[in-house]
Design an enzyme around this catalytic site. Structure first.
Site, PDB file in Angstrom:
ATOM      1  N   HIS A  99       0.834  -1.220   0.000  1.00 48.25           N
ATOM      2  CA  HIS A  99       0.000   0.000   0.000  1.00 48.25           C
ATOM      3  C   HIS A  99       0.863   1.263   0.000  1.00 48.25           C
ATOM      4  O   HIS A  99       1.310   1.716   1.050  1.00 48.25           O
ATOM      5  CB  HIS A  99      -0.917  -0.010   1.241  1.00 48.25           C
ATOM      6  CG  HIS A  99      -1.949   1.061   1.233  1.00 48.25           C
ATOM      7  ND1 HIS A  99      -3.198   0.892   1.788  1.00 48.25           N
ATOM      8  CD2 HIS A  99      -1.945   2.327   0.744  1.00 48.25           C
ATOM      9  CE1 HIS A  99      -3.904   1.998   1.638  1.00 48.25           C
ATOM     10  NE2 HIS A  99      -3.155   2.892   1.022  1.00 48.25           N
ATOM     11  N   HIS A 103       1.470   5.229  -2.240  1.00 53.16           N
ATOM     12  CA  HIS A 103       1.000   6.200  -3.237  1.00 53.16           C
ATOM     13  C   HIS A 103       2.222   6.779  -3.941  1.00 53.16           C
ATOM     14  O   HIS A 103       3.023   7.459  -3.316  1.00 53.16           O
ATOM     15  CB  HIS A 103       0.192   7.312  -2.555  1.00 53.16           C
ATOM     16  CG  HIS A 103      -1.050   6.795  -1.899  1.00 53.16           C
ATOM     17  ND1 HIS A 103      -2.258   6.733  -2.539  1.00 53.16           N
ATOM     18  CD2 HIS A 103      -1.253   6.261  -0.670  1.00 53.16           C
ATOM     19  CE1 HIS A 103      -3.168   6.199  -1.726  1.00 53.16           C
ATOM     20  NE2 HIS A 103      -2.581   5.902  -0.584  1.00 53.16           N
ATOM     21  N   ARG A 127       1.875   8.645  -6.734  1.00 51.93           N
ATOM     22  CA  ARG A 127       1.396   9.964  -7.191  1.00 51.93           C
ATOM     23  C   ARG A 127       1.522  10.229  -8.685  1.00 51.93           C
ATOM     24  O   ARG A 127       1.139  11.291  -9.156  1.00 51.93           O
ATOM     25  CB  ARG A 127       2.099  11.105  -6.433  1.00 51.93           C
ATOM     26  CG  ARG A 127       1.960  11.048  -4.924  1.00 51.93           C
ATOM     27  CD  ARG A 127       0.542  11.136  -4.477  1.00 51.93           C
ATOM     28  NE  ARG A 127       0.436  11.351  -3.030  1.00 51.93           N
ATOM     29  CZ  ARG A 127      -0.644  11.037  -2.319  1.00 51.93           C
ATOM     30  NH1 ARG A 127      -1.704  10.495  -2.919  1.00 51.93           N
ATOM     31  NH2 ARG A 127      -0.675  11.259  -1.024  1.00 51.93           N
ATOM     32  N   ASP A 144      -8.998   3.236  -2.847  1.00 52.42           N
ATOM     33  CA  ASP A 144      -8.324   3.798  -1.674  1.00 52.42           C
ATOM     34  C   ASP A 144      -8.397   5.316  -1.665  1.00 52.42           C
ATOM     35  O   ASP A 144      -8.218   5.976  -2.682  1.00 52.42           O
ATOM     36  CB  ASP A 144      -6.857   3.362  -1.636  1.00 52.42           C
ATOM     37  CG  ASP A 144      -6.184   3.823  -0.357  1.00 52.42           C
ATOM     38  OD1 ASP A 144      -6.791   3.668   0.708  1.00 52.42           O
ATOM     39  OD2 ASP A 144      -5.067   4.363  -0.428  1.00 52.42           O
ATOM     40  N   HIS A 147     -10.641   0.492   1.302  1.00 52.81           N
ATOM     41  CA  HIS A 147     -10.600   1.647   2.200  1.00 52.81           C
ATOM     42  C   HIS A 147     -11.987   1.714   2.831  1.00 52.81           C
ATOM     43  O   HIS A 147     -12.978   1.896   2.133  1.00 52.81           O
ATOM     44  CB  HIS A 147     -10.310   2.909   1.381  1.00 52.81           C
ATOM     45  CG  HIS A 147     -10.324   4.171   2.188  1.00 52.81           C
ATOM     46  ND1 HIS A 147      -9.193   4.928   2.400  1.00 52.81           N
ATOM     47  CD2 HIS A 147     -11.332   4.820   2.817  1.00 52.81           C
ATOM     48  CE1 HIS A 147      -9.506   5.988   3.138  1.00 52.81           C
ATOM     49  NE2 HIS A 147     -10.802   5.949   3.395  1.00 52.81           N
ATOM     50  N   ASN A 161      -5.510   9.537   7.201  1.00 54.18           N
ATOM     51  CA  ASN A 161      -6.813   8.897   7.128  1.00 54.18           C
ATOM     52  C   ASN A 161      -6.616   7.397   6.890  1.00 54.18           C
ATOM     53  O   ASN A 161      -6.053   7.035   5.861  1.00 54.18           O
ATOM     54  CB  ASN A 161      -7.636   9.517   5.993  1.00 54.18           C
ATOM     55  CG  ASN A 161      -9.064   9.025   6.002  1.00 54.18           C
ATOM     56  OD1 ASN A 161      -9.502   8.395   6.959  1.00 54.18           O
ATOM     57  ND2 ASN A 161      -9.793   9.315   4.939  1.00 54.18           N
ATOM     58  N   ASP A 221       1.242   2.754   3.667  1.00 44.52           N
ATOM     59  CA  ASP A 221       0.359   3.831   3.179  1.00 44.52           C
ATOM     60  C   ASP A 221       1.178   5.108   2.944  1.00 44.52           C
ATOM     61  O   ASP A 221       0.739   6.210   3.272  1.00 44.52           O
ATOM     62  CB  ASP A 221      -0.804   4.085   4.140  1.00 44.52           C
ATOM     63  CG  ASP A 221      -1.912   4.922   3.507  1.00 44.52           C
ATOM     64  OD1 ASP A 221      -1.853   5.196   2.280  1.00 44.52           O
ATOM     65  OD2 ASP A 221      -2.842   5.320   4.235  1.00 44.52           O
ATOM     66  N   HIS A 269       3.004  14.433   0.388  1.00 45.63           N
ATOM     67  CA  HIS A 269       2.384  15.722   0.037  1.00 45.63           C
ATOM     68  C   HIS A 269       3.479  16.783   0.108  1.00 45.63           C
ATOM     69  O   HIS A 269       4.511  16.586   0.754  1.00 45.63           O
ATOM     70  CB  HIS A 269       1.274  16.073   1.015  1.00 45.63           C
ATOM     71  CG  HIS A 269       0.092  15.160   0.953  1.00 45.63           C
ATOM     72  ND1 HIS A 269      -0.742  15.099  -0.137  1.00 45.63           N
ATOM     73  CD2 HIS A 269      -0.394  14.262   1.854  1.00 45.63           C
ATOM     74  CE1 HIS A 269      -1.698  14.200   0.090  1.00 45.63           C
ATOM     75  NE2 HIS A 269      -1.502  13.665   1.285  1.00 45.63           N
TER      76      HIS A 269
HETATM   77 ZN   LIG Z   1      -3.679   4.900   1.006  1.00 43.49          ZN
END
Ligand SMILES: [Zn+2]
Length: 434
Positions: free
Chosen positions: A61, A63, A65, A153, A180, A279, A306, A310
């Protein structure tokens, strides 16, 4: 010809948890032998000087991007962060722009990963078009294009009917649903857990039951359909209890937990700091204790980061406005080793298993084992190396972490994917080209 001998390492005995001295010989990307005093003939010898040799870590899991949010991360920077963190395989979530809801986007991610990725990238496709929860994607075409699982997700699939259809179809195609779990009617507008921290700062909260309600619904539907149902980043005690019950019934229900939910609760949030905004949110100390217990007893199967990069500007918007998520790839192993293994909560063998063999088993992947004949995905970890976590040194574009300044031991120093160096950190590994 590409032969490497990792000399003077230590490997873990999975059953006893003991560490034993061993060499690992790699020939053309495959583990040719694991044992004592293996021959150096024709191989580049790397003296790993007593460090731990484990199968390459697997993170189901993350990201990355790309496409669409390359200012936050790219496949190149995200996989470099993975390699540095000791991960040789990552599964990436579909909430890109465009969303990975078509064979074209899945194909594009795979091509970019093939060209620019330091580690193996397994794309996860969206369950619904644009993750809007309104129309299912074409699961068969997505699988054909290389998607290994399905997930929306970032948002929960709100309609039970939609989720049931998705599960039935996914089951037919043998694709896992990676969910999710978040009921919008209970969660919407919240920025932190609905607990003591939210009350103290008068912030809108997200209930633990916003997750558990969805987990309960989905377990019922998973039983109806027979699908492999996997709960993403489980955070609430109530959800854990439901997964435990589902397992007792013999259902194909599995779950993952993040390092931050294992290591922090809402009691640890120092103030309205967006670095603690994710989250699902950091929950109560009681929830956190339940996660740890469930990880130990096998109710929670695996650990996944996860990893959610950012920009600094985005995270500077304040706790109400800032986006959810923190990075995790480069700090996962040392943090978990330091805070869970060295403190006696988990054994080293348990930690390694939950980051290697178990995720491979869960998702039917042919990696995660350190044995003759296996692909040479290998990570070398210096268990004695201690460092202070400094986000400025991350190779990820994302510097958003609540763990800045923490001291941690157990840093990956060498990561091999298919026998090739994906990351080499330490300068004092002895190298003798032969
Ligand atoms: Zn995620």
């Amino acid at each position: 010809m590409n032969h490497i001998l990792l000399k003077n390492g230590r490997i873990l005995d999975e059953k006893t948890g003991e560490m034993a001295p061993a060499d690992v010989r790699i020939e053309n990307g495959v583990i040719a032998a694991v044992g004592r005093e293996l021959p150096e003939s024709g191989a580049e010898t790397v003296d790993v000087a007593g460090r731990l040799i484990v199968p390459g870590l697997i993170d189901m899991h993350v990201h990355l991007r790309e496409p669409g949010f390359e200012h936050k991360e790219t496949i190149a920077t995200g996989t470099a962060a993975a390699a540095r963190g000791g991960f040789t395989t990552v599964a990436c979530m579909p909430n890109t722009r465009p969303v990975a809801d078509s064979p074209e986007v899945i194909g594009r991610i795979r091509e970019t990963a093939h060209r620019e990725g330091r580690v193996r990238v397994l794309p996860i496709a969206a369950i619904t078009k644009r993750e809007l929860g309104e129309e299912l994607t074409d699961f068969a075409a997505l699988k054909e294009a290389g998607a290994i699982a399905l997930s929306d997700d970032g948002v929960g699939v709100q309609s039970a009917r939609m989720m049931k259809q998705a599960m039935a179809w996914a089951c037919e195609l043998d694709l896992p649903i990676v969910a999710h779990c978040e009921d919008n009617s209970l969660a919407k507008g919240g920025c932190v857990h609905d607990g003591i921290f939210a009350a103290k700062l008068d912030l809108p909260g997200i209930l633990g039951s916003a997750e558990a309600v969805h987990v309960a619904r989905d377990i019922v539907l998973a039983e109806d359909t027979g699908v492999h149902y996997h709960v993403c980043h489980i955070s609430a005690k109530a959800s854990v209890d439901l997964v435990r019950m589902a397992k007792q019934k013999g259902l194909r229900v599995t779950a993952e937990v993040t390092p931050h939910h294992l290591l922090l609760s809402d009691e640890d949030i120092p103030g309205p700091d967006p670095m603690y905004k994710m989250n699902p949110p950091l929950r109560s100390a009681e929830d956190r204790a339940a996660l740890l217990e469930a990880l130990k007893d096998g109710t929670i199967d695996i650990i996944a980061t996860d990893h959610a990069p950012h920009t600094a500007e985005e995270k500077a918007m304040g706790i109400r406005q800032a986006p959810f998520g923190i990075v995790g790839l480069e700090t996962a192993f040392p943090l978990l080793y330091t805070r869970l293994v060295l403190t006696g909560h988990l054994t080293l063998a348990q930690l390694v298993e939950k980051l290697t063999r178990r995720p491979a088993e869960l998702f039917g992947l042919p990696w995660g084992r350190l044995a003759e004949g296996q692909t040479a995905d290998i990570t070398v970890i210096d268990l004695d190396e201690e460092r202070t976590i400094d986000p400025d040194n991350f190779v990820s574009k994302g510097k958003n972490t609540p763990f800045a300044g923490w001291r941690a031991k157990g840093w990956p120093v060498l990561t091999l994917v298919k026998g090739r160096v994906a990351w080499r950190e330490s300068v004092d590994l002895v190298r003798n080209g032969q």
